[in-house]
Design a protein around this motif. Structure first.
Motif, mmCIF file in Angstrom:
data_model
loop_
_atom_site.group_PDB
_atom_site.id
_atom_site.type_symbol
_atom_site.label_atom_id
_atom_site.label_comp_id
_atom_site.label_asym_id
_atom_site.label_seq_id
_atom_site.Cartn_x
_atom_site.Cartn_y
_atom_site.Cartn_z
ATOM 1 N N PHE A 254 -5.061 -14.085 2.005
ATOM 2 C CA PHE A 254 -4.562 -13.508 0.811
ATOM 3 C C PHE A 254 -4.312 -12.033 0.612
ATOM 4 O O PHE A 254 -4.970 -11.364 1.769
ATOM 5 C CB PHE A 254 -5.625 -14.102 -0.358
ATOM 6 C CG PHE A 254 -7.256 -13.523 0.122
ATOM 7 C CD1 PHE A 254 -7.818 -14.221 0.981
ATOM 8 C CD2 PHE A 254 -7.557 -12.324 -0.553
ATOM 9 C CE1 PHE A 254 -9.347 -14.012 1.176
ATOM 10 C CE2 PHE A 254 -8.626 -11.984 -0.116
ATOM 11 C CZ PHE A 254 -9.533 -12.717 0.658
ATOM 12 N N GLU A 255 -3.576 -11.726 -0.238
ATOM 13 C CA GLU A 255 -3.052 -10.230 -0.324
ATOM 14 C C GLU A 255 -2.777 -10.040 -1.600
ATOM 15 O O GLU A 255 -2.471 -10.873 -2.428
ATOM 16 C CB GLU A 255 -2.189 -10.047 0.824
ATOM 17 C CG GLU A 255 -0.874 -10.662 0.318
ATOM 18 C CD GLU A 255 -0.140 -10.979 1.482
ATOM 19 O OE1 GLU A 255 -0.672 -10.759 2.885
ATOM 20 O OE2 GLU A 255 1.145 -11.527 1.568
ATOM 21 N N LEU A 256 -2.742 -8.669 -2.014
ATOM 22 C CA LEU A 256 -2.104 -8.402 -3.434
ATOM 23 C C LEU A 256 -0.794 -7.509 -2.997
ATOM 24 O O LEU A 256 -0.806 -6.475 -2.609
ATOM 25 C CB LEU A 256 -2.892 -7.339 -4.058
ATOM 26 C CG LEU A 256 -2.554 -7.051 -5.618
ATOM 27 C CD1 LEU A 256 -2.872 -8.292 -6.303
ATOM 28 C CD2 LEU A 256 -3.514 -5.780 -5.842
ATOM 29 N N PRO A 257 0.416 -8.458 -2.884
ATOM 30 C CA PRO A 257 1.430 -8.265 -2.327
ATOM 31 C C PRO A 257 2.409 -7.157 -3.066
ATOM 32 O O PRO A 257 3.174 -7.362 -3.855
ATOM 33 C CB PRO A 257 2.382 -9.447 -2.212
ATOM 34 C CG PRO A 257 1.991 -10.184 -3.567
ATOM 35 C CD PRO A 257 0.591 -9.856 -3.520
ATOM 36 N N LEU A 258 2.191 -5.820 -2.947
ATOM 37 C CA LEU A 258 2.958 -4.878 -3.617
ATOM 38 C C LEU A 258 3.917 -3.989 -2.784
ATOM 39 O O LEU A 258 4.917 -3.599 -3.265
ATOM 40 C CB LEU A 258 1.847 -3.396 -3.871
ATOM 41 C CG LEU A 258 0.762 -3.828 -4.729
ATOM 42 C CD1 LEU A 258 -0.057 -2.727 -5.218
ATOM 43 C CD2 LEU A 258 1.243 -4.327 -6.097
ATOM 44 N N PHE B 148 -4.220 -4.654 2.621
ATOM 45 C CA PHE B 148 -4.441 -5.640 1.593
ATOM 46 C C PHE B 148 -3.053 -5.801 0.654
ATOM 47 O O PHE B 148 -2.907 -6.848 -0.087
ATOM 48 C CB PHE B 148 -5.741 -5.580 1.038
ATOM 49 C CG PHE B 148 -6.028 -6.358 0.023
ATOM 50 C CD1 PHE B 148 -6.249 -7.707 0.273
ATOM 51 C CD2 PHE B 148 -5.835 -6.367 -1.554
ATOM 52 C CE1 PHE B 148 -6.747 -8.716 -0.710
ATOM 53 C CE2 PHE B 148 -6.138 -7.160 -2.412
ATOM 54 C CZ PHE B 148 -6.419 -8.589 -2.031
ATOM 55 N N PHE B 149 -2.383 -4.535 0.474
ATOM 56 C CA PHE B 149 -1.535 -4.577 -0.435
ATOM 57 C C PHE B 149 -0.136 -4.835 0.030
ATOM 58 O O PHE B 149 0.997 -4.518 -0.573
ATOM 59 C CB PHE B 149 -1.412 -3.224 -1.147
ATOM 60 C CG PHE B 149 -2.866 -2.706 -2.059
ATOM 61 C CD1 PHE B 149 -2.967 -3.508 -3.305
ATOM 62 C CD2 PHE B 149 -3.457 -2.011 -1.734
ATOM 63 C CE1 PHE B 149 -4.124 -3.302 -3.924
ATOM 64 C CE2 PHE B 149 -4.688 -1.759 -2.404
ATOM 65 C CZ PHE B 149 -4.893 -2.260 -3.576
ATOM 66 N N GLN B 150 -0.051 -5.225 1.338
ATOM 67 C CA GLN B 150 1.204 -5.625 1.918
ATOM 68 C C GLN B 150 1.476 -6.957 1.834
ATOM 69 O O GLN B 150 0.864 -7.748 2.032
ATOM 70 C CB GLN B 150 0.889 -5.223 3.552
ATOM 71 C CG GLN B 150 2.410 -5.492 4.389
ATOM 72 C CD GLN B 150 2.090 -5.212 5.713
ATOM 73 O OE1 GLN B 150 1.489 -4.233 6.179
ATOM 74 N NE2 GLN B 150 2.641 -6.260 6.463
ATOM 75 N N ARG B 151 2.927 -7.207 1.718
ATOM 76 C CA ARG B 151 3.541 -8.576 1.493
ATOM 77 C C ARG B 151 3.633 -9.018 3.108
ATOM 78 O O ARG B 151 3.798 -8.360 3.905
ATOM 79 C CB ARG B 151 4.953 -8.641 0.947
ATOM 80 C CG ARG B 151 4.853 -8.161 -0.433
ATOM 81 C CD ARG B 151 6.494 -8.011 -0.892
ATOM 82 N NE ARG B 151 6.377 -7.911 -2.245
ATOM 83 C CZ ARG B 151 6.478 -8.891 -3.099
ATOM 84 N NH1 ARG B 151 6.806 -10.192 -2.699
ATOM 85 N NH2 ARG B 151 6.540 -8.683 -4.439
#
Ligand SMILES: [Zn+2]
Length: 160
Positions: free
Chosen positions: A116-120, A96-99
């Motif tokens: 959707f994602e949380l692009p860290l 989920f944290f991947q761009r």
């Protein structure tokens, strides 16, 4: 997708407690399963990508978990499903944290095609940390081995 070493390292550090001893293998399997099922198909048949994206989704993994847990008898069935799915959720949490350059993962499939994602971090970012994960795991295992050996030596003289 973080690499499989990073997924394994995350599962390793979260399951070091003794209470995981009985279920650790299922947790590890779950932490790797989405990529183990999806990636070979993407690699072998890249033109089928949009037909196979459903494999790497929570909905598909729920079905896999329920089918997999059928191999376990009686009381152990729900525990097997729980810990396998816990590992799968750990996998998805890291993903989920991947761009993504284009589209990401379809977390709500088949109810939505929204991604959707949380692009860290980029996919290659965790690869740089693989030597660190391996060193930390090796150091942890060495410390556990030395501690166990010390405890065994302490009690070898018959003391309680
Ligand atoms: Zn993945």
């Amino acid at each position: 997708m973080p690499d499989l070493v990073t997924h394994t390292a995350a599962a390793y550090f979260l399951s070091r407690s003794r209470r995981f001893e009985q279920v650790r293998a299922l947790f590890y399997l779950g932490a790797l399963l989405p990529d183990l099922l999806a990636r070979p198909i993407y690699i072998l048949f890249p033109k089928l990508f949009f037909f196979t994206v459903a494999i790497h989704t929570p909905a598909f993994m729920i079905i896999v978990t329920l089918l997999f847990s059928e191999f376990f008898p009686g009381k152990s069935r729900s525990a097997a499903a729980t810990w396998l799915f816990a590992g799968i959720m750990l996998h998805f949490m890291l993903d989920f944290f991947q761009r993504h350059l284009l589209t990401g993962y379809y977390w709500l499939f088949p109810f939505s095609w929204r991604s959707f994602e949380l692009p860290l971090f980029w996919p290659e970012t965790p690869v740089r940390f693989i030597p660190l994960w391996i060193a930390l795991i090796a150091a942890t295992e060495a410390a556990l081995f030395l501690r166990k050996r010390r405890l065994t030596a302490t009690h070898a003289d018959g003391s309680p």
